[in-house]
Motif scaffolding. Structure first.
Motif, short mmCIF file in Angstrom:
data_model
loop_
_atom_site.label_atom_id
_atom_site.label_comp_id
_atom_site.label_asym_id
_atom_site.label_seq_id
_atom_site.Cartn_x
_atom_site.Cartn_y
_atom_site.Cartn_z
N ALA A 88 -57.27 77.11 -17.05
CA ALA A 88 -56.06 77.82 -17.08
C ALA A 88 -54.83 76.85 -17.75
O ALA A 88 -54.78 75.72 -17.41
CB ALA A 88 -55.64 77.96 -15.41
N PRO A 89 -53.74 77.28 -18.42
CA PRO A 89 -52.65 76.70 -18.97
C PRO A 89 -51.80 76.11 -18.08
O PRO A 89 -51.56 76.66 -16.86
CB PRO A 89 -52.21 77.53 -19.97
N LEU A 90 -51.63 74.79 -18.02
CA LEU A 90 -50.65 73.92 -17.50
C LEU A 90 -49.61 73.60 -18.14
O LEU A 90 -49.42 72.77 -19.09
CB LEU A 90 -51.36 72.65 -16.79
N LEU A 91 -48.29 74.26 -17.59
CA LEU A 91 -47.13 73.62 -18.30
C LEU A 91 -46.70 72.36 -18.08
O LEU A 91 -46.85 71.76 -16.91
CB LEU A 91 -45.86 74.62 -17.72
N THR A 92 -46.37 71.74 -19.14
CA THR A 92 -46.18 70.06 -18.97
C THR A 92 -44.94 69.70 -19.51
O THR A 92 -44.58 68.60 -19.66
CB THR A 92 -47.24 69.37 -19.66
N GLY A 93 -44.07 70.74 -20.23
CA GLY A 93 -43.01 70.50 -20.80
C GLY A 93 -41.84 70.41 -19.92
O GLY A 93 -42.00 70.38 -18.62
N PRO A 94 -40.70 70.24 -20.47
CA PRO A 94 -39.36 70.09 -19.46
C PRO A 94 -39.20 71.19 -18.57
O PRO A 94 -38.42 70.78 -17.49
CB PRO A 94 -38.17 69.86 -20.45
N ASP A 95 -39.61 72.23 -18.86
CA ASP A 95 -39.58 73.28 -17.80
C ASP A 95 -40.76 73.75 -17.00
O ASP A 95 -40.96 74.55 -16.10
CB ASP A 95 -39.45 74.61 -18.45
N ALA A 96 -41.53 72.78 -17.00
CA ALA A 96 -42.92 72.64 -16.05
C ALA A 96 -42.42 72.58 -14.57
O ALA A 96 -41.53 71.94 -14.11
CB ALA A 96 -43.70 71.29 -16.35
N SER A 97 -43.15 73.61 -13.65
CA SER A 97 -42.73 73.58 -12.41
C SER A 97 -43.40 72.54 -11.51
O SER A 97 -43.20 72.40 -10.50
CB SER A 97 -43.25 75.01 -11.83
N GLU A 98 -44.56 72.18 -12.28
CA GLU A 98 -45.35 71.00 -11.31
C GLU A 98 -45.53 69.64 -12.50
O GLU A 98 -46.25 69.85 -13.17
CB GLU A 98 -46.91 71.60 -11.16
N PRO A 99 -44.73 68.67 -11.96
CA PRO A 99 -45.21 67.25 -12.86
C PRO A 99 -46.42 67.01 -12.66
O PRO A 99 -46.89 66.94 -11.63
CB PRO A 99 -43.99 66.33 -12.03
N VAL A 100 -47.06 66.32 -13.59
CA VAL A 100 -48.23 65.77 -13.66
C VAL A 100 -48.34 64.71 -14.85
O VAL A 100 -47.54 64.73 -15.42
CB VAL A 100 -49.21 67.07 -14.03
N LEU A 101 -49.15 63.85 -14.38
CA LEU A 101 -49.34 62.61 -15.41
C LEU A 101 -50.22 63.23 -16.74
O LEU A 101 -51.17 63.71 -16.58
CB LEU A 101 -50.21 61.67 -14.85
#
Length: 288
Positions: A88-101
């Motif tokens: 499942a795609p995980l948003l990691t850009g500036p608009d990401a709702s879930e910060p992740v390493l």
């Protein structure tokens, strides 16, 4: 939410991304990772943590145990999954709702490689190589000895290194440039333009999960892929196609009537797309 005994809310806020990040890497599912993260919070809320010296490690091992149980059952579910499976795609850009390493281990290519690891190997590798836990702590998750956990991580590391050597690598700038050009050709229905961007031996993978019409087998060949994509594009008529960041890499997000209908990632070699992966399963796009 109630404040866990001995755990300040700002501590949980700082450590939550690591908990979610470990669960996502282990499961390749945003929804499952969110459920695991909630389970870890609830466990922390009822536990006496005054004697816990390394809170981060404690939370990660709780997340890993829950994820390990899910991972073992998920392998059985994969056998009945309709068509190809993609993370499942995980948003990691500036608009990401879930910060992740963010590192290469959340990219679609590496998640697919980790999918081939046995569950204990995947747990040992992610907890040690990505999150730096001691093998004694990992052994507790797996119900094995420290030596066995070390061996599992070493075996997984070798497999990952071999796969990494054979995985094409392109710079972020090259990915963004090619994806933007690809999007323009796709929107224009320019088959010839798409063929010029696709490697002659490219592969096209779609994950619909049986929830909607999608190719249930890989499609091979740049010319064939271009024709299929243009035909599908004419049927879909997406309202917008934007370049976003997924798993630390550029991707295309297609929307229709405000709803995400696909997220596309690519592998590039020598300036051409050698693998085009499209997630269509609505369950994997709901968080977008």
């Amino acid at each position: 939410m109630p404040r866990p005994p001995g755990v300040l809310e700002n501590e949980w806020g700082a450590l939550r991304p690591a908990v979610f990040g470990a669960a996502y890497r282990l499961l390749g599912s945003v929804a499952d990772a969110e459920d695991v993260t909630q389970d870890v919070w609830l466990r922390a809320a009822t536990a006496d943590l005054r004697d816990v010296r390394d809170l981060r490690a404690w939370l990660l091992t709780v997340a890993a145990r829950r994820s390990y149980d899910i991972l073992k059952s998920a392998r059985a579910r994969r056998e009945t999954y309709v068509g190809p499976w993609l993370p499942a795609p995980l948003l990691t850009g500036p608009d990401a709702s879930e910060p992740v390493l963010v590192d290469e281990s959340v990219g679609s290519a590496m998640l697919l490689v980790m999918e081939e690891l046995k569950p204990p190997e995947r747990v040992a590798f992610i907890l040690h190589d990505v999150f730096g836990l001691e093998f004694s702590q990992i052994a507790d998750v797996l119900g094995a000895s420290g030596a066995a956990a070390r061996q599992l991580a070493s075996r997984a590391r070798r497999k990952m290194a071999t796969a990494k050597q054979s995985t094409p690598h392109a710079s972020r700038a090259e990915r963004e440039r090619l994806l933007t050009t690809f999007r323009d050709a796709y929107e224009a229905g320019d088959i010839a333009g798409l063929v010029r961007l696709l490697h002659p031996d490219a592969v096209y993978v779609t994950d619909g999960g049986g929830k909607l019409a999608a190719a249930r087998k890989y499609i091979h060949g740049g010319a064939r892929i271009a024709m299929v994509m243009v035909r599908v594009g004419r049927q879909w008529r997406p309202d917008s196609i934007e370049v976003i960041e997924v798993g630390g890499e550029p991707a295309l997000l297609l929307r229709r009537e405000g709803r995400a209908v696909s997220v596309d990632t690519v592998e590039i070699k020598d300036g051409l797309v050698v693998a085009y992966r499209r997630v269509l399963n609505p369950d994997k796009l709901a968080h977008l």
